[in-house]
Design a protein around this motif. Structure first.
Motif, mmCIF file in Angstrom:
data_model
loop_
_atom_site.group_PDB
_atom_site.id
_atom_site.type_symbol
_atom_site.label_atom_id
_atom_site.label_comp_id
_atom_site.label_asym_id
_atom_site.label_seq_id
_atom_site.Cartn_x
_atom_site.Cartn_y
_atom_site.Cartn_z
ATOM 1 N N GLN A 77 -41.749 -10.647 -27.869
ATOM 2 C CA GLN A 77 -43.005 -11.021 -27.354
ATOM 3 C C GLN A 77 -44.085 -10.625 -28.275
ATOM 4 O O GLN A 77 -45.258 -10.971 -27.747
ATOM 5 C CB GLN A 77 -43.105 -10.658 -25.938
ATOM 6 N N ALA A 79 -46.825 -10.830 -31.223
ATOM 7 C CA ALA A 79 -47.571 -11.743 -31.806
ATOM 8 C C ALA A 79 -47.306 -11.791 -33.516
ATOM 9 O O ALA A 79 -48.097 -11.153 -33.827
ATOM 10 C CB ALA A 79 -48.900 -11.665 -31.546
ATOM 11 N N THR A 151 -54.189 -4.912 -28.008
ATOM 12 C CA THR A 151 -54.404 -6.407 -28.267
ATOM 13 C C THR A 151 -54.569 -6.800 -29.684
ATOM 14 O O THR A 151 -55.480 -6.475 -30.219
ATOM 15 C CB THR A 151 -55.580 -7.147 -27.303
ATOM 16 N N THR A 154 -56.477 -10.760 -35.018
ATOM 17 C CA THR A 154 -56.674 -11.494 -36.367
ATOM 18 C C THR A 154 -57.911 -11.175 -37.078
ATOM 19 O O THR A 154 -58.893 -11.745 -36.739
ATOM 20 C CB THR A 154 -56.127 -12.892 -36.122
#
Length: 472
Positions: A77, A79, A151, A154
Motif C-alpha cells: 500500500q 505510494a 503522508t 511529492t
C-alpha cells in the motif's frame, strides 16, 4: 568455584538479554518519502534490530535481512509512484529473520542505518536509495542546535521568475530553508502539530511574497516532506547563488508558557570553529573554488586562506546581525518577541562563511496559543510579510553589486519609507544616522530628541529618505 559459576550465570544472563533485545521486534509500519534525488524508506519497529543489506543485478533489486523481526504490516500500500521502486515484497526466512526485497526500475546507491526512539517515533530502520549521480552526503538526521504515519509529499519545483529582470541587473537571491522534514519532524505541538509542516508552509508563503517583488528571487532548500542534512542545506543555497540564507523554525520549550518570535545569527565561537573546519576540509574549500561561492581560495596558501576566511566570516556575521535586526523589528509589529535583539548561537545551518545567514524562530509550537496561530494561513502570511519587509530593508541599504536593486539605489530611484531601529549596545545616534544614510538633525527631530543620548533597547524612528548616487 563460586566466582566462576557466578560469572557463568552472569554471562548467560547477558547473552539472553542480548538475544531478547533482537529476538522479538515487530515491523509495525513502513513509511516512504521521495526527495529530489533520493527515496527514503522507514521501518517502524517495536524494538532494536540488526540488519544486513546487499544489492543484486539483472534485475536491479535490494535485499534487506532483518534479524529478530516479524512483519506486522502490509507493504503493497506504499505510494511508490515517482520513485525507482517497482514493488516491495517480503518473506520470513526463519522464525528470527525477515527478508525484504525492493525491486527497482533504475540503479540506485543504498545506505541504511538504525535510529533510536525519539519524541514521536520508536526504534527505526532507515534505508535511503540515492538516484544515480546524486550527492551522497551523510543522511543521518541532525538537530538544528548544538545540543536535537506521515503522508508522502511529492516535491514540486519552486516557482521562479522568468525571464530575469536583466542580464546586467540580476535578481537578489534569497534561499529559504524550511527546518526539519521527513523522518525529522522537529518540535511537536500540544495537539499534534509538527514543526516540519509549519515551517514548510511559512517557507512557501515567504517564497511567494519575495518572488512578487521585482528584483528578488526566492529558492527553497526543500519543497516537500523529506529530510535534508543540515550542511547540505547551505550547499543547496550556495549552488543557487544565494545572497542571503533564511532558515525557518518553530521551536519548543520546557515550559508551555514560553512565547514569542526570535531571530538568531551565528555566534563568535561558532564562527571561529567553522573557519578552522573549512581550512581543514579540502572538500569544503573546493566548494568555493571555481565560482561555486563568492569567496575563492584557489591558489592561496594556508595562512592567506585563513585570513580571507576570517574576513569573510566576520563580514557575513555583521550582515547577518544587520538583516536579523531588521527582520526582528518587523516581526515585533505583528507578534510578541521572545527577545528584542538578535541572539547568537552555534546553529549548524548558519555556518556559511560567504552567505549572510539568519534563523527565524517564528514562535513556540509548545505554547498552545502560539501553536494554534502558527497553523493558520493568515498568521503564516503575516510572518512571511514581516520577514520580506526586513529582507527588503536590508538590501535597500546593502544591495549586492550588479543587482537590479543596486541599480535602483545608484540611480536614485529606490525610495525608502519610514523604518524603526532598536538600539544595541555600543551604538551612538551618529553611527545610526550614518548606517541609514540620514541627516543627524533629521534623526533627532523624528524622535523628538533634545540631545544625542540614547539607551539600549530604545526604538528609534528612521525618517524616510531616498538613497541617491551620482552613478546611473
Amino acid at each position: 568455584m563460586r566466582v566462576g559459576m557466578l560469572r557463568g550465570i552472569v554471562g548467560l544472563l547477558l547473552a539472553f538479554l542480548a538475544f531478547e533485545a533482537f529476538a522479538a521486534s515487530d515491523v509495525r509500519s513502513v513509511r516512504l518519502w521521495r526527495a529530489p534525488d533520493n527515496t527514503r524508506l522507514v521501518f517502524d519497529l517495536s524494538g532494536p534490530v540488526q540488519h544486513n543489506l546487499f544489492t543484486l543485478a539483472a534485475p536491479d533489486r535490494i535485499v534487506v535481512d532483518i534479524k529478530g523481526a516479524d512483519l506486522k504490516t502490509r507493504l503493497d500500500q506504499l505510494a511508490i509512484a515517482n520513485t525507482p521502486i517497482t514493488s516491495i515484497r517480503s518473506a520470513q526466512r526463519a522464525a528470527d529473520e525477515l527478508r525484504v526485497v525492493i525491486d527497482l526500475s533504475a540503479e540506485v546507491t543504498p545506505k541504511s542505518f538504525v535510529l533510536p526512539p525519539n519524541q514521536e517515533y520508536g526504534d527505526r530502520l532507515v534505508i535511503d536509495l540515492f538516484d544515480k549521480g546524486a550527492d551522497l552526503s551523510p543522511s543521518l538526521p541532525e538537530t538544528t542546535t548544538a545540543s536535537v504515519p506521515a503522508t508522502p509529499v511529492t516535491p514540486t519545483q519552486p516557482a521562479t521568475k522568468l525571464p530575469p529582470v536583466n542580464s546586467a541587473k540580476r535578481d537578489i537571491v534569497v534561499a529559504i530553508d524550511a527546518g526539519h522534514g521527513g523522518e525529522d519532524p522537529g518540535a511537536l505541538g500540544p495537539k499534534g502539530a509538527r514543526e516540519k509542516n509549519i515551517t514548510l508552509a511559512i517557507a512557501k508563503e515567504l517564497q511567494r511574497q519575495i518572488n512578487a517583488e521585482k528584483g528578488y528571487r526566492a529558492e527553497l532548500t526543500r519543497t516537500g516532506d523529506y529530510f535534508i542534512p543540515l550542511r547540505k542545506r547551505t550547499e543547496i543555497a550556495r549552488k543557487k547563488g544565494a545572497d542571503l540564507f533564511v532558515s525557518i523554525h518553530a521551536d519548543a520549550a520546557p515550559r508551555a508558557s514560553a512565547f514569542g518570535a526570535s531571530v538568531f545569527a551565528l555566534s563568535d565561537r561558532g564562527a571561529t570553529s567553522e573557519t578552522a573546519r573549512w581550512l581543514a576540509d579540502n572538500e569544503n574549500r573546493s566548494d568555493l573554488i571555481g565560482g561555486a561561492g563568492s569567496l575563492s581560495l584557489e591558489g592561496k596558501d594556508q595562512m592567506l586562506a585563513g585570513v580571507l576566511l576570517d574576513l569573510s566570516m566576520t563580514a557575513s556575521m555583521a550582515s547577518s546581525l544587520n538583516v536579523g535586526q531588521k527582520v526582528l523589528t518587523n516581526l515585533g509589529k505583528i507578534t510578541p518577541l521572545h527577545k528584542r535583539r538578535v541572539e547568537q548561537a552555534g546553529f549548524m545551518v548558519l555556518k556559511s562563511p560567504d552567505i549572510p545567514s539568519i534563523l527565524v524562530e517564528t514562535g513556540f509550537i509548545s505554547n498552545p496559543g502560539e501553536a494554534a496561530k502558527l497553523a493558520t494561513s493568515g498568521h503564516q502570511a503575516s510572518l512571511a510579510r514581516s520577514i520580506t519587509r526586513g529582507v527588503k530593508d536590508f538590501f535597500a541599504q546593502h544591495p549586492p553589486p550588479g543587482t537590479y536593486i543596486a541599480w535602483l539605489r545608484d540611480s536614485g530611484k529606490l525610495a525608502m519609507g519610514p523604518r524603526e531601529h532598536v538600539v544595541s549596545s555600543g551604538e551612538s545616534l551618529a553611527l545610526i544616522a550614518q548606517r541609514y544614510q540620514v541627516n543627524l538633525a533629521a534623526l533627532r527631530s523624528a524622535n523628538k530628541l533634545s540631545n544625542d543620548v540614547i539607551k539600549v533597547g530604545q526604538v528609534l524612528d528612521i525618517p524616510a529618505t531616498t538613497l541617491a548616487s551620482s552613478n546611473d
